[in-house]
Design a protein around this motif. Structure first.
Motif, PDB file in Angstrom:
ATOM      1  N   GLY A   1      -0.815   7.910  -8.746  1.00 15.33           N
ATOM      2  CA  GLY A   1      -1.769   7.683  -7.517  1.00 15.33           C
ATOM      3  C   GLY A   1      -0.949   6.452  -6.804  1.00 15.33           C
ATOM      4  O   GLY A   1       0.395   6.348  -7.303  1.00 15.33           O
ATOM      5  N   TYR A   2      -1.590   5.871  -5.824  1.00 12.15           N
ATOM      6  CA  TYR A   2      -0.687   5.014  -4.993  1.00 12.15           C
ATOM      7  C   TYR A   2      -1.510   3.603  -4.891  1.00 12.15           C
ATOM      8  O   TYR A   2      -2.831   3.872  -4.571  1.00 12.15           O
ATOM      9  N   VAL A   3      -0.863   2.586  -4.506  1.00 14.49           N
ATOM     10  CA  VAL A   3      -1.487   1.222  -4.483  1.00 14.49           C
ATOM     11  C   VAL A   3      -2.219   1.046  -3.218  1.00 14.49           C
ATOM     12  O   VAL A   3      -1.736   1.886  -2.186  1.00 14.49           O
ATOM     13  N   GLY A   4      -3.508   0.434  -3.228  1.00 14.33           N
ATOM     14  CA  GLY A   4      -4.132   0.413  -2.161  1.00 14.33           C
ATOM     15  C   GLY A   4      -5.214  -0.916  -2.556  1.00 14.33           C
ATOM     16  O   GLY A   4      -4.745  -1.657  -3.148  1.00 14.33           O
ATOM     17  N   SER A   5      -6.117  -0.945  -1.606  1.00 16.03           N
ATOM     18  CA  SER A   5      -7.016  -2.091  -1.694  1.00 16.03           C
ATOM     19  C   SER A   5      -8.498  -1.768  -1.489  1.00 16.03           C
ATOM     20  O   SER A   5      -9.193  -2.788  -0.738  1.00 16.03           O
ATOM     21  N   THR A   6      -8.758  -0.770  -2.355  1.00 14.53           N
ATOM     22  CA  THR A   6     -10.321  -0.145  -2.110  1.00 14.53           C
ATOM     23  C   THR A   6     -11.165  -1.193  -3.134  1.00 14.53           C
ATOM     24  O   THR A   6     -10.586  -1.640  -4.207  1.00 14.53           O
ATOM     25  N   GLY A   7     -12.354  -0.981  -2.908  1.00 14.91           N
ATOM     26  CA  GLY A   7     -13.378  -1.672  -3.801  1.00 14.91           C
ATOM     27  C   GLY A   7     -13.321  -3.063  -3.749  1.00 14.91           C
ATOM     28  O   GLY A   7     -12.880  -3.727  -2.490  1.00 14.91           O
ATOM     29  N   ARG A   8     -13.576  -3.947  -4.533  1.00 14.51           N
ATOM     30  CA  ARG A   8     -13.861  -5.431  -4.429  1.00 14.51           C
ATOM     31  C   ARG A   8     -12.434  -6.017  -4.763  1.00 14.51           C
ATOM     32  O   ARG A   8     -11.815  -6.511  -5.714  1.00 14.51           O
ATOM     33  N   SER A   9     -11.636  -5.722  -3.585  1.00 17.03           N
ATOM     34  CA  SER A   9      -9.976  -6.314  -3.706  1.00 17.03           C
ATOM     35  C   SER A   9      -9.650  -7.301  -2.603  1.00 17.03           C
ATOM     36  O   SER A   9     -10.167  -7.067  -1.433  1.00 17.03           O
ATOM     37  N   GLU A  10      -8.760  -8.393  -2.949  1.00 12.79           N
ATOM     38  CA  GLU A  10      -8.694  -9.298  -1.518  1.00 12.79           C
ATOM     39  C   GLU A  10      -7.419  -8.695  -0.926  1.00 12.79           C
ATOM     40  O   GLU A  10      -7.119  -9.292   0.276  1.00 12.79           O
ATOM     41  N   ALA A  11      -6.329  -8.094  -1.712  1.00  9.20           N
ATOM     42  CA  ALA A  11      -5.375  -7.651  -1.155  1.00  9.20           C
ATOM     43  C   ALA A  11      -4.694  -6.349  -1.865  1.00  9.20           C
ATOM     44  O   ALA A  11      -5.231  -5.915  -3.028  1.00  9.20           O
ATOM     45  N   PRO A  12      -3.878  -5.469  -1.291  1.00  8.60           N
ATOM     46  CA  PRO A  12      -3.167  -4.314  -1.908  1.00  8.60           C
ATOM     47  C   PRO A  12      -2.493  -4.935  -3.146  1.00  8.60           C
ATOM     48  O   PRO A  12      -1.555  -5.742  -3.317  1.00  8.60           O
TER      49      PRO A  12
ATOM     50  N   THR B   1       0.652  -1.189   0.126  1.00  8.28           N
ATOM     51  CA  THR B   1      -0.076  -0.005   0.079  1.00  8.28           C
ATOM     52  C   THR B   1       0.993   1.217   0.018  1.00  8.28           C
ATOM     53  O   THR B   1       1.944   1.162   0.585  1.00  8.28           O
ATOM     54  N   GLY B   2       0.525   2.133  -0.784  1.00  7.32           N
ATOM     55  CA  GLY B   2       1.424   3.315  -0.915  1.00  7.32           C
ATOM     56  C   GLY B   2       2.380   3.319  -2.120  1.00  7.32           C
ATOM     57  O   GLY B   2       2.994   4.388  -2.242  1.00  7.32           O
ATOM     58  N   THR B   3       2.595   2.309  -2.874  1.00  9.42           N
ATOM     59  CA  THR B   3       3.776   1.949  -4.005  1.00  9.42           C
ATOM     60  C   THR B   3       3.161   2.887  -4.972  1.00  9.42           C
ATOM     61  O   THR B   3       1.757   3.001  -5.349  1.00  9.42           O
ATOM     62  N   PRO B   4       4.063   3.889  -5.376  1.00 13.43           N
ATOM     63  CA  PRO B   4       3.601   4.810  -6.581  1.00 13.43           C
ATOM     64  C   PRO B   4       3.128   4.026  -7.695  1.00 13.43           C
ATOM     65  O   PRO B   4       3.695   3.035  -8.118  1.00 13.43           O
ATOM     66  N   ILE B   5       2.227   4.763  -8.386  1.00  7.74           N
ATOM     67  CA  ILE B   5       1.502   4.217  -9.826  1.00  7.74           C
ATOM     68  C   ILE B   5       1.856   5.372 -10.941  1.00  7.74           C
ATOM     69  O   ILE B   5       1.495   6.416 -10.527  1.00  7.74           O
ATOM     70  N   TYR B   6       2.385   4.628 -12.194  1.00  7.03           N
ATOM     71  CA  TYR B   6       2.897   5.554 -12.931  1.00  7.03           C
ATOM     72  C   TYR B   6       1.857   5.660 -14.207  1.00  7.03           C
ATOM     73  O   TYR B   6       1.258   4.654 -14.578  1.00  7.03           O
ATOM     74  N   ALA B   7       1.666   6.999 -14.739  1.00  3.87           N
ATOM     75  CA  ALA B   7       1.120   6.903 -16.101  1.00  3.87           C
ATOM     76  C   ALA B   7       1.786   6.000 -17.327  1.00  3.87           C
ATOM     77  O   ALA B   7       2.818   6.425 -17.184  1.00  3.87           O
ATOM     78  N   THR B   8       0.818   5.216 -18.057  1.00  4.65           N
ATOM     79  CA  THR B   8       1.872   4.458 -18.725  1.00  4.65           C
ATOM     80  C   THR B   8       2.222   5.161 -20.330  1.00  4.65           C
ATOM     81  O   THR B   8       2.744   4.574 -21.101  1.00  4.65           O
ATOM     82  N   GLY B   9       1.125   6.387 -20.496  1.00  7.09           N
ATOM     83  CA  GLY B   9       1.509   7.016 -21.687  1.00  7.09           C
ATOM     84  C   GLY B   9       1.000   8.475 -21.533  1.00  7.09           C
ATOM     85  O   GLY B   9       0.284   8.794 -20.541  1.00  7.09           O
TER      86      GLY B   9
END
Length: 325
Positions: free
Chosen positions: A271-282, A212-220
């Motif tokens: 944004g940053y990695v999380g586990s919101t919504g229908r998710s089993e793990a981060p 959780t909190g790992t940076p997410i990058y725009a791919t284009g």
């Protein structure tokens, strides 16, 4: 000494001396003078058309005419070279530049300047060398038209090149999570087991397991279309419209770093990695759309990983395991 002529007189039975008429000698002399004058004039005219009696002005004119002939020959040779250069440029335009940018070749009639309303050369007629002047002028006009048209064609190719640069920047060509931040490639594109129902169903993206909190990058490059939780099951998610028919979706985020309408570049943190919504793990659930159809994101990771890494990720992603959402 002139000969004396006689005539026989039958009445007198004697030869009488013929006396010449007065003025005959004068007439013969005048006739001789006239014939001599005509002969002399004829010889003079003939000599005028030879090089024996050239005046300095004649020599200058003759030299200028010869120089013009040499210049004309050099001009035509130069025109031939320009034609060859234009042909080579046109060939590269059609078969290299336009082929590279997947653009249709140019109409050859337009290239050759065969436009409506042919140019008039009447003002060049009526001279000794009109044919030569008109022919050369026509050739130069054709080349001039070709150069103008080719210039416009190159302007179009520049636009195509700029469009190509934008296309290459828009394609989602990197992973949304850096390899060093990954725990594992949890699940790939295709049919997978649902973590909640355990039913086999189609998984429309790839799951990247990370803290959780790992940076997410725009791919284009693109514009943020959404940054909310409006889609059921995706939790906090971001949608980016890249243009050229490409869109990407990033789901289950813990928080955002962008807002709708914001323009982003490839590699920007969104944004940053999380586990919101229908998710089993981060983790990050990542989807790619091309012309409105969902496609396998694995086909686009050519901008951030090596061939060895690609093979490893491909092997993991293609395993029919359980997804994280």
């Amino acid at each position: 000494m002139s000969k004396v002529k006689y005539i026989y007189d039958s009445e007198k039975l004697a030869f009488l001396k013929i006396k010449p008429k007065k003025g005959r000698k004068l007439g013969y002399f005048a006739l001789f003078l006239l014939a001599s004058a005509l002969f002399g004039f004829l010889c003079f005219v003939i000599l005028l058309n030879t090089t024996y009696f050239e005046t300095p002005k004649d020599r200058i004119l003759a030299r200028e005419i010869e120089n013009m002939r040499i210049s004309y020959a050099l001009l035509n040779k130069r025109v031939d070279q320009l034609n060859e250069t234009m042909d080579n440029l046109e060939d590269r335009d059609n078969n290299v530049y336009r082929a590279y940018f997947n653009s249709s070749p140019v109409d050859e009639k337009k290239r050759k300047g065969e436009s409506e309303g042919a140019l008039s050369y009447k003002q060049l007629e009526g001279y000794d060398n009109s044919d030569l002047v008109i022919n050369t002028t026509k050739r130069l006009d054709v080349i001039s038209n070709q150069m103008v048209f080719q210039s416009k064609s190159l302007d179009e190719i520049i636009k195509l090149a700029k469009g190509k640069e934008k296309l290459m920047a828009a394609i989602p060509a990197i992973q949304p999570i850096k390899n060093e931040a990954l725990k594992q490639m949890a699940s790939g594109f295709g049919y997978r087991s649902d973590p909640f129902t355990k039913v086999r169903k189609f998984h429309k993206g790839m799951d990247f397991s990370a803290r959780t909190g790992t940076p997410i990058y725009a791919t284009g490059d693109g514009v943020v279309e959404k940054a909310d939780a409006s889609l059921s099951g995706y939790g906090n998610h971001i949608e980016i419209r890249h243009g050229f028919g490409y869109e990407t979706l990033y789901a289950h985020l813990s928080k955002y770093k962008v807002r709708p309408g914001q323009r982003v570049k490839r590699g920007d943190v969104i944004g940053y990695v999380g586990s919101t919504g229908r998710s089993e793990a981060p983790h990050l659930h990542y989807e790619v759309y091309q012309n409105g159809k969902v496609v396998n994101p694995l086909n686009f990771y050519y901008g951030s990983i090596s061939a060895k890494e690609y093979v490893l990720i491909s092997q993991i992603a293609n395993q029919e395991n359980q997804s994280l959402d």
